[in-house]
Design an enzyme around this catalytic site. Sequence first.
Site, PDB file in Angstrom:
ATOM      1  N   SER A 419      -4.424  -4.525   7.572  1.00  0.00           N
ATOM      2  CA  SER A 419      -3.478  -3.745   6.768  1.00  0.00           C
ATOM      3  C   SER A 419      -2.566  -4.663   5.944  1.00  0.00           C
ATOM      4  CB  SER A 419      -2.629  -2.884   7.692  1.00  0.00           C
ATOM      5  OG  SER A 419      -1.977  -1.858   6.983  1.00  0.00           O
ATOM      6  N   PRO A 420      -2.121  -4.200   4.768  1.00  0.00           N
ATOM      7  CA  PRO A 420      -1.159  -4.994   3.991  1.00  0.00           C
ATOM      8  C   PRO A 420       0.114  -5.240   4.791  1.00  0.00           C
ATOM      9  CG  PRO A 420      -2.048  -3.192   2.667  1.00  0.00           C
ATOM     10  CD  PRO A 420      -2.503  -2.959   4.074  1.00  0.00           C
ATOM     11  N   GLN A 498      -3.124  -5.267  -3.038  1.00  0.00           N
ATOM     12  CA  GLN A 498      -2.287  -4.074  -3.160  1.00  0.00           C
ATOM     13  C   GLN A 498      -1.229  -4.340  -4.225  1.00  0.00           C
ATOM     14  OE1 GLN A 498       0.972  -2.922  -0.353  1.00  0.00           O
ATOM     15  NE2 GLN A 498      -0.423  -1.264   0.233  1.00  0.00           N
ATOM     16  N   TYR A 580       8.867   2.831  -2.439  1.00  0.00           N
ATOM     17  CA  TYR A 580       8.886   1.941  -3.586  1.00  0.00           C
ATOM     18  C   TYR A 580       8.746   2.771  -4.866  1.00  0.00           C
ATOM     19  CZ  TYR A 580       8.532  -1.559   0.067  1.00  0.00           C
ATOM     20  OH  TYR A 580       8.791  -2.315   1.183  1.00  0.00           O
ATOM     21  N   ARG A 722      -0.011  -5.035  13.160  1.00  0.00           N
ATOM     22  CA  ARG A 722       0.505  -5.880  14.245  1.00  0.00           C
ATOM     23  C   ARG A 722      -0.590  -6.462  15.142  1.00  0.00           C
ATOM     24  NH1 ARG A 722       4.438  -2.245  13.063  1.00  0.00           N
ATOM     25  NH2 ARG A 722       6.581  -3.019  12.916  1.00  0.00           N
TER      26      ARG A 722
END
Length: 776
Positions: A419-420, A498, A580, A722
């Site tokens: 994941s980013p 991304q 964002y 994580r």
Amino acid sequence: MRVAVIGGGPGGLYAAALLKRLDPTRDVTVWERNAPDDTFGFGVVLSDETLGGIEHADPAVHAALQAEFVRWDDIDIVHRGHVLTSGGHGFAALGRRRLLEILHERCAELGVRLRFREQAPPAAELARTHDLVVAADGVHSRTREAHADVFEPHVTGHRCRYIWLAADFAFDAFRFEIAETEHGVMQLHGYPYARPSPDHHPSTRPSGPPHHSGASTVIIEMREEVWRAAGFDEAGEEESIARCAKIFSEALQGRPLTSNNSSWTAFRTVVTGRWSHRNIVLLGDAAHTAHFSIGSGTKLAVEDALALAACVEEQPSLDRALAAYEAERRPVVESTQRAAAASLRWFEDLAGYLDQPPRQFAFNLLTRSRRVTHDNLRLRDARFTDAVERDFGCPPGTPPMFTPFRLRGLTLRNRVVVSPMDMYSAVDGVPGDFHLVHLGARALGGAGLVMTEMVCVSPEGRITPGCAGLWTPAQAAAWRRVTDFVHQQSPGTAIGVQLGHSGRKGSTKVMWEGIDRPLDSGNWPVVAASPLPYRPGVNQVPHALHRAALTDIREEFAAAARRAARAGFDLLELHCAHGYLLSGFLSPLTNRRTDAYGGSLAGRLRFPLEVFDAVRAAWPGERPMTVRISATDWAPGGTTAEEAVEIARAFAEHGADAIDVSTGQVVPDERPEYGRSYQTPYADRIRNALKVPVIAVGAISSWDDVNSLLLAGRADLCALARPHLYDPHWTLHAAAEQGYEGPAAPWPAPYRAGSRTPPTGRTDAPKPRLSLTPRA
């Protein structure tokens, strides 16, 4: 000690019995406003774990229960004429009335006073004359409401109506059956709780609640709108029962249903901030509820009673006992409530799964609460699980996560995505050695797709000074160094970029210096859909973007996409989540515009779709493009789950190859429902509503979770963050732990010697013989 128990349900009665058994000098009284044989519902299911606790706490009660239990192992799921059976589950049930009789008898033996047909005095009044007041007065607890300022209850209603009935025969298994009617989808939950007596003749029909002929609990459930469309809102009890029996006549073998003052109701989830107030303590449904679809209400109440009695016995004071009781039980209850909430939502959204193939539908139902997973379902019923895997397309010996997946011109060798994750380690937007090592290590670790952090399209679009970018040729050249390493040293691994713009959450410190806190100096101006600061009085007030600025930012995204293509990325993701810039346009909490870019969902989508179209046009046609969205803001007035489906639909119609479904981080006062795989229901909903590929993300931590989500049809790819920080080789280790050595998880040649778990000191060695028994 004088003990008052308000409520004579299983939890209250069992608490009374245990408190008296542990100390016969205690004066224990139970108030129950109903008669001894008055009870709602029919059968009660208890787990082996709960029964084990009862056995240790009170062998007499355990022995009485054992003599009554109906036990079975199978679950039958009926899907469009197909009956799919999964075995090895292990259930034990008995009639609720018989359970109460056993507890009444035990209380009487021990000297507990039972005051039936008598409303208990208010808890506050009892508290003045008793040392301990146990409020076991159910989901509509008067005690909880009278002291709401202390117990801080939060009660949530839900979207389904259900009615609790019984059939006068015993099902052979736990049965789930679906009826697709002209009014909508209805479902039956049924399980046996009494077997036929040896001398029973099948023509005999008892007039009261069934028992001698065998008996089953039958719960009929449907969405509120289906319930109303079918006219059940205006039907009386007898008419409702007769119609339910007709709708599910095949499952019921043409037999009638019976009632026990049954009525249609909507389930209410009860959560309380505290469980005790001075010498008053809540127990069972008074403190918490969990949806009936995981069979937990009586189980939780009985376990509460066990823990409360033990803590009162073990602790030196009542204050410490009640604190210990809550500390012991709350984590267990919260975990159960999370599982129950997942199960509840699954049944609310049942109609969206009906087009799944039968075995996948059955697997989805079995794993709906996340308590049953692919791995433990294999232990219970390997034949069923093997059939589900074959339907999914798993070659022999290949776990679901190691099957390939195609997006446009890109075939991913497995379903795992890194994941980013923002690293905040760039200098002037240029990724350096840290990014090479960080992303390179995870590419060597076996994932099918490795994603960069959010790469910003302009200096003003950075979150922090440490954010990476793609607004200069030098940045693109630095990224090319990373992509070349991945492609050359880990062939078959894809790397994606991304792209995003920070919006109102920009010009802040790096995470470990103060997340979302403004810089002490060197701030740059921030922009957003509307002039609303992220944290009023803390973060900057952003400039609301005008038309010319919107055009400039759109072109910055397109230019960054062209640089990303030249840098060698295989996939591009547009970041429209987490508050964002583009996410700020989508959420009604952050977009208060009155022009064409605000207002309705169509207006709020306008600018993100313009950016998407510009990026898609700049990005090579054969390379896939995904979009990350926040499917809920976790805040009142924010994006709803229904709107998230429409947002995903809009991007898919504009050419998105997959939707990366995240949640939240849009407003600071959000209240997420954290838990294992807690965001996946939103991905699930989008996938099954729109039939578009989705990437699930959010506390997915085990390869068992990944396999379960894929097989159930809730996701096409799973992104983990994580776990990949903890273990860069997470995917390779997942393959090794599952005994998989195929092409979807190849170890890099220099690492192959480490592809097996290193040996450790033995822990299973034979124990030394300490005695020798002489031969007779």
